[in-house]
Scaffold this active site. Structure first.
Site, PDB file in Angstrom:
ATOM      1  CG  ASP A  49      -0.335  -0.060   2.519  1.00  0.00           C
ATOM      2  OD1 ASP A  49       0.905  -0.221   2.579  1.00  0.00           O
ATOM      3  OD2 ASP A  49      -1.056   0.050   3.530  1.00  0.00           O
ATOM      4  CB  SER A  50       4.575   1.714  -0.109  1.00  0.00           C
ATOM      5  OG  SER A  50       4.799   0.576  -0.922  1.00  0.00           O
ATOM      6  CG  ASP A  88       0.564  -4.117   2.083  1.00  0.00           C
ATOM      7  OD1 ASP A  88       0.781  -5.042   2.885  1.00  0.00           O
ATOM      8  OD2 ASP A  88       1.359  -3.176   1.895  1.00  0.00           O
ATOM      9  CE  LYS A 118       3.424  -6.000   3.721  1.00  0.00           C
ATOM     10  NZ  LYS A 118       2.970  -4.818   4.489  1.00  0.00           N
ATOM     11  CD  GLU A 120       0.715  -1.466   8.208  1.00  0.00           C
ATOM     12  OE1 GLU A 120       0.470  -0.712   9.184  1.00  0.00           O
ATOM     13  OE2 GLU A 120       1.131  -1.036   7.123  1.00  0.00           O
ATOM     14  CD  GLU A 187       7.983  -0.243   7.528  1.00  0.00           C
ATOM     15  OE1 GLU A 187       7.024  -0.930   7.121  1.00  0.00           O
ATOM     16  OE2 GLU A 187       8.233   0.908   7.110  1.00  0.00           O
TER      17      GLU A 187
HETATM   18  O1  KIV Z   1       3.633  -1.075   1.641  1.00  0.00           O
HETATM   19  C1  KIV Z   1       4.762  -1.554   1.527  1.00  0.00           C
HETATM   20  O2  KIV Z   1       5.452  -1.339   0.507  1.00  0.00           O
HETATM   21  C2  KIV Z   1       5.275  -2.378   2.615  1.00  0.00           C
HETATM   22  C3  KIV Z   1       6.701  -2.814   2.583  1.00  0.00           C
HETATM   23  C4  KIV Z   1       7.679  -1.742   2.440  1.00  0.00           C
HETATM   24  C5  KIV Z   1       7.037  -3.756   3.678  1.00  0.00           C
HETATM   25  O3  KIV Z   1       4.558  -2.697   3.491  1.00  0.00           O
END
Ligand code: KIV
Length: 274
Positions: A49-50, A88, A118, A120, A187
């Site tokens: 989600d980055s 994510d 993934k 959090e 992280e």
């Molecule tokens: O959103 C993302 O890119 C991430 C990674 C950097 C671990 O969660």
């Protein structure tokens, strides 16, 4: 140890078996073009989600929507042949309860072709992780610095500097491993603690700003390619693409303004060859 990835598709079970073995190579991808370049080299492609901060200009990952994640994930899936594709779950689509998490995760798996999701959270998300795993959704957990929680934690802070934080993180790592996550991202965790957690739990740890002792490493691809003017301490710039792109664009602009581009060789003649 071999450093060449197998030609067949990597599975969640393969990643699980890499605990304490050959380091797991992970990078982010948000579109097919990047995925095609990365896929031969990495074990895991993460549609992080980055994408919200890297491509969409947001300050945090919080505004990222499920529709945006589905859109980018479908693009990456079209070009990833052998990597494990992890997506994510965006903020607000899984935290309320396990049923909402399953609804989101099942859309991600069904609509994008992703292999795993993934999310959090540690102790607070352990029941949700267990619920998903028991229903056939492979889960990569993400503890330590949690970008989706920056509003609550007060910013992008490295975790594990106090005894209290270390204890909380040990509990988080234990909880996600026990709940059935197949791997966990650590992280922004101080190095000795990331090393300790890697020895402590029996699932692979994937470090970002953590420790070389982690079972794998992940970076945001645009960070490690040097596409941002500034990068955090934990990012190594393996290329300087921002400077390369800047020079290329300046050269193009100059060539257009001077009517030097396109040249005779770059235009089409008519049927008479003229
Ligand atoms: O959103 C993302 O890119 C991430 C990674 C950097 C671990 O969660």
């Amino acid at each position: 140890m071999s450093s060449v990835k197998p030609h067949r598709k990597i599975s969640v079970a393969d990643i699980r078996l890499r605990k304490g073995g050959e380091p797991i190579v992970c990078l982010t991808a948000y579109n097919a073009m990047m995925a095609e370049i990365l896929d031969p080299h990495v074990d895991v492609l993460l549609v992080g989600d980055s994408v919200g901060t890297v491509l969409h200009g947001h300050d945090t990952t919080i505004p990222v929507t499920l529709d945006e994640m589905l859109f980018h994930s479908k693009s990456v899936a079209r070009a990833s042949a052998t990597s494990l594709l992890v997506v994510d779950l965006p903020f607000g689509t899984y935290e309320a309860n396990a049923a909402s998490a399953f609804e989101t995760a099942s859309r991600v798996l069904k609509e994008t072709g992703a292999d795993a999701v993934k999310l959090e959270g540690g102790v607070t998300q352990a029941d949700t992780i267990r619920f998903l795993v028991q229903r056939g959704v492979p889960v990569m957990a993400h503890v330590g610095l949690r970008p989706q929680a920056v509003r609550a934690t007060g910013g992008y802070r490295i975790v594990g500097k106090t005894d209290e934080e270390c204890e909380m993180l040990r509990a988080d790592a234990d909880a996600v491993a026990e709940a059935g996550a197949f791997a966990v991202v650590l992280e922004g965790v101080v190095e000795p603690l990331a090393r300790e957690l890697t020895e402590r739990i029996d699932i692979p740890t994937i470090g970002i700003g953590a420790s070389p002792a982690c079972d794998g490493q992940i970076l945001v691809t645009e960070d490690m390619l040097g596409m941002f003017a500034r990068t955090p301490k934990f990012v190594r710039r393996f290329a300087q693409l921002r400077e390369t792109i800047d020079a290329a664009i300046a050269e193009y602009a100059g060539a257009v303004r001077a009517r030097e581009f396109p040249s005779d060789a770059e235009v089409y003649a008519n049927d008479n060859g003229r």
